[in-house]
Every structure is written in structure tokens, then in C-alpha cells.
Scaffold this motif. Structure first.
Motif, PDB file in Angstrom:
ATOM      1  N   LYS A 112       0.817  -1.208   0.000  1.00 30.01           N
ATOM      2  CA  LYS A 112       0.000   0.000   0.000  1.00 30.01           C
ATOM      3  C   LYS A 112       0.851   1.258   0.000  1.00 30.01           C
ATOM      4  O   LYS A 112       0.532   2.236  -0.692  1.00 30.01           O
ATOM      5  CB  LYS A 112      -0.917  -0.003   1.229  1.00 30.01           C
ATOM      6  CG  LYS A 112      -1.873   1.194   1.272  1.00 30.01           C
ATOM      7  CD  LYS A 112      -2.735   1.177   2.509  1.00 30.01           C
ATOM      8  CE  LYS A 112      -1.926   1.580   3.739  1.00 30.01           C
ATOM      9  NZ  LYS A 112      -2.776   1.767   4.936  1.00 30.01           N
ATOM     10  N   LYS A 137      -5.585  -6.887  -9.980  1.00 28.06           N
ATOM     11  CA  LYS A 137      -6.328  -7.227  -8.763  1.00 28.06           C
ATOM     12  C   LYS A 137      -5.494  -7.100  -7.485  1.00 28.06           C
ATOM     13  O   LYS A 137      -5.875  -7.632  -6.445  1.00 28.06           O
ATOM     14  CB  LYS A 137      -6.878  -8.640  -8.891  1.00 28.06           C
ATOM     15  CG  LYS A 137      -7.926  -8.759  -9.995  1.00 28.06           C
ATOM     16  CD  LYS A 137      -8.569 -10.131 -10.041  1.00 28.06           C
ATOM     17  CE  LYS A 137      -9.632 -10.208 -11.107  1.00 28.06           C
ATOM     18  NZ  LYS A 137     -10.297 -11.532 -11.166  1.00 28.06           N
ATOM     19  N   ARG A 139      -4.534  -5.774  -4.146  1.00 25.71           N
ATOM     20  CA  ARG A 139      -5.363  -5.076  -3.163  1.00 25.71           C
ATOM     21  C   ARG A 139      -4.742  -3.786  -2.677  1.00 25.71           C
ATOM     22  O   ARG A 139      -5.438  -2.923  -2.129  1.00 25.71           O
ATOM     23  CB  ARG A 139      -5.631  -6.003  -1.972  1.00 25.71           C
ATOM     24  CG  ARG A 139      -6.457  -7.237  -2.319  1.00 25.71           C
ATOM     25  CD  ARG A 139      -6.702  -8.083  -1.093  1.00 25.71           C
ATOM     26  NE  ARG A 139      -7.511  -9.264  -1.400  1.00 25.71           N
ATOM     27  CZ  ARG A 139      -7.858 -10.181  -0.515  1.00 25.71           C
ATOM     28  NH1 ARG A 139      -7.450 -10.047   0.756  1.00 25.71           N
ATOM     29  NH2 ARG A 139      -8.598 -11.221  -0.874  1.00 25.71           N
ATOM     30  N   SER A 140      -3.448  -3.622  -2.879  1.00 22.75           N
ATOM     31  CA  SER A 140      -2.769  -2.404  -2.407  1.00 22.75           C
ATOM     32  C   SER A 140      -3.338  -1.157  -3.062  1.00 22.75           C
ATOM     33  O   SER A 140      -3.346  -0.077  -2.455  1.00 22.75           O
ATOM     34  CB  SER A 140      -1.265  -2.497  -2.690  1.00 22.75           C
ATOM     35  OG  SER A 140      -0.699  -3.611  -2.049  1.00 22.75           O
ATOM     36  N   GLY A 142      -6.538  -0.488  -3.970  1.00 21.89           N
ATOM     37  CA  GLY A 142      -7.755  -0.067  -3.302  1.00 21.89           C
ATOM     38  C   GLY A 142      -7.487   0.544  -1.937  1.00 21.89           C
ATOM     39  O   GLY A 142      -8.103   1.546  -1.562  1.00 21.89           O
ATOM     40  N   ALA A 143      -6.548  -0.055  -1.187  1.00 18.55           N
ATOM     41  CA  ALA A 143      -6.203   0.487   0.130  1.00 18.55           C
ATOM     42  C   ALA A 143      -5.565   1.865   0.001  1.00 18.55           C
ATOM     43  O   ALA A 143      -5.840   2.767   0.808  1.00 18.55           O
ATOM     44  CB  ALA A 143      -5.246  -0.473   0.844  1.00 18.55           C
ATOM     45  N   GLN A 156     -11.102  -3.117 -12.108  1.00 17.38           N
ATOM     46  CA  GLN A 156     -10.134  -4.194 -11.959  1.00 17.38           C
ATOM     47  C   GLN A 156     -10.555  -5.375 -12.836  1.00 17.38           C
ATOM     48  O   GLN A 156     -11.730  -5.593 -13.064  1.00 17.38           O
ATOM     49  CB  GLN A 156     -10.047  -4.658 -10.505  1.00 17.38           C
ATOM     50  CG  GLN A 156      -9.461  -3.634  -9.546  1.00 17.38           C
ATOM     51  CD  GLN A 156      -9.484  -4.139  -8.119  1.00 17.38           C
ATOM     52  OE1 GLN A 156     -10.545  -4.261  -7.514  1.00 17.38           O
ATOM     53  NE2 GLN A 156      -8.315  -4.425  -7.583  1.00 17.38           N
TER      54      GLN A 156
END
Length: 231
Positions: A112, A137, A139-140, A142-143, A156
């Protein structure tokens, strides 16, 4: 626009500009550029060309970026693995939906904090927020968006981010030609220079006519001449 001083150099500015253009524009090594200049009767060592690129390349890239128009508000973000001095690092890249390279950043992490650093740098550099951001995809992303407060549409998917993934290919070819990057600092300097030059001369040729291509080439070369103009 910062004028460039070529004072106290043995060769005239036109030769220096041409050597730097050859190295940044095409997938050539310093020795390849040396051979091309030798064919034209110019005895320049590859070490001299390396110093020219290191000295004038960053200034030329900065001038080229100032000549570019405002990019699209639809951005694509992606990261790829690079090995530098035997260590695994990540090259984070952002392009718009027309293939314009917005930012290239080499970092040690894929988390992130690294994603936030890229996004903050993009926002400071371009001065506006995107309306849509496409990523893989990881996740970093979105965070990082949540931490920064970025409200753009976040898309995504496995194939939606092909624009960013394909944009890695020219740099992959250069990485192979250079036999990998030697240090994070030199790698960051090179990718910044390469991105500015790529943006200036890149065009999807299959979408235009031959006449338009000639016009584009002339304009790209004119921009290069302006960016390399002597003080």
C-alpha cells in the motif's frame, strides 16, 4: 523550458543531440551508437556518449515533458518485477488510455505504501485527479485510494489493464539490451528519460494515414529540437 549549455565540449551541439537521440529513441547500446557515429566519420567513444546521456538526458526529458499536452483523465496503473544488482524490485508505471506514460517509479515494495507513493506523485505532477483508474487485482491499490481519498471509479480485471501491461514491453527490450539495470538510481534516471522520449515519438501507426505519419514525425522532431536547443 530550460535552455541547454553545450559549452566546453569538443563536439558541436548537433552531434551531441543526435547521439543522445539515438540512444534514447532506439533500442541501442552505447557501443551501437558509437558504431553508427563512426560510420559517419565521427570518432566518439562509447564512454563519451554515456556521459552525454547522463548529463543532458535528464534536462532534455524535463523539457520534453513541458511540451506535452494534458493527459487523459482515465489512468491505468501496473507494476512489474525488475532485478537490480541481484535484488528483486518493482517498477510501477502509470499510463493514460491513449498510451501516454504518466509516471514510472522504481520501488522496493509492492504494498500500500508503494502504491500511495505512486498515486501521490501522479496527483502532484499533473495537478488533477483521474475520473477512472484501471488496475490489476492487487489489493494495495484499493487500500491506497481509500487512504488518499481518491474517489475515481476503480476498475479491476484480468484484461482491462492491458494498456499498462503492454506499455512495459519497450522498457523490457531496453532492459535486455542493457543487460539489466545496475543500480536503483541509474535505473530511475533512465526510465524517466526513456518515458519522455517514448511519449514524444510514440504513435499507433495503424490508426493513421501515411501523410499524417509524416506530419507527426516532423512535429516530434521539432519538439526534440526545441527541448535540446542550446542556450
Amino acid at each position: 523550458m530550460q535552455p541547454i549549455s553545450y559549452a566546453r565540449h569538443q563536439f558541436p551541439p548537433a552531434i551531441i543531440q543526435h547521439a543522445v537521440w539515438l540512444y534514447l529513441r532506439f533500442t541501442l547500446s552505447y557501443r551501437d551508437v558509437e558504431e553508427l557515429l563512426a560510420e559517419r566519420g565521427l570518432d566518439v567513444s562509447y564512454e563519451t556518449i554515456r556521459r552525454w546521456v547522463g548529463k543532458f538526458g535528464p534536462v532534455i526529458a524535463r523539457n520534453l515533458r513541458q511540451l506535452r499536452c494534458r493527459p487523459s483523465s482515465r489512468w491505468h496503473l501496473d507494476e512489474m518485477v525488475v532485478r537490480i544488482s541481484g535484488r528483486q524490485m518493482y517498477l510501477w508505471r502509470s499510463v493514460d488510455d491513449e498510451g501516454e506514460v504518466l509516471e514510472v517509479l522504481i520501488q522496493r515494495r509492492r504494498n500500500k505504501a508503494a502504491a500511495s507513493k505512486l498515486i501521490r506523485k501522479l496527483l502532484r505532477k499533473h495537478g488533477f485527479a483521474p475520473t477512472r483508474v484501471t488496475t490489476d487485482k492487487l489489493r494495495s491499490y484499493g487500500a491506497a485510494f481509500k487512504e488518499i481519498g481518491l474517489n475515481a471509479d476503480h476498475e479491476q480485471g484480468a484484461y482491462q489493464n492491458n494498456q499498462a501491461e503492454v506499455s512495459h514491453q519497450p522498457l523490457r527490450r531496453r532492459e535486455c539490451r542493457m543487460q539489466r539495470f545496475k543500480s536503483p538510481g541509474s535505473a530511475q534516471r533512465f526510465v524517466s528519460m526513456h518515458a519522455a522520449t517514448y511519449n514524444t515519438f510514440n504513435l499507433q501507426r495503424h490508426l493513421i494515414s501515411r501523410r499524417t505519419l509524416r506530419t507527426f514525425r516532423a512535429q516530434a522532431r521539432a519538439d526534440w529540437n526545441v527541448a535540446t536547443a542550446a542556450a
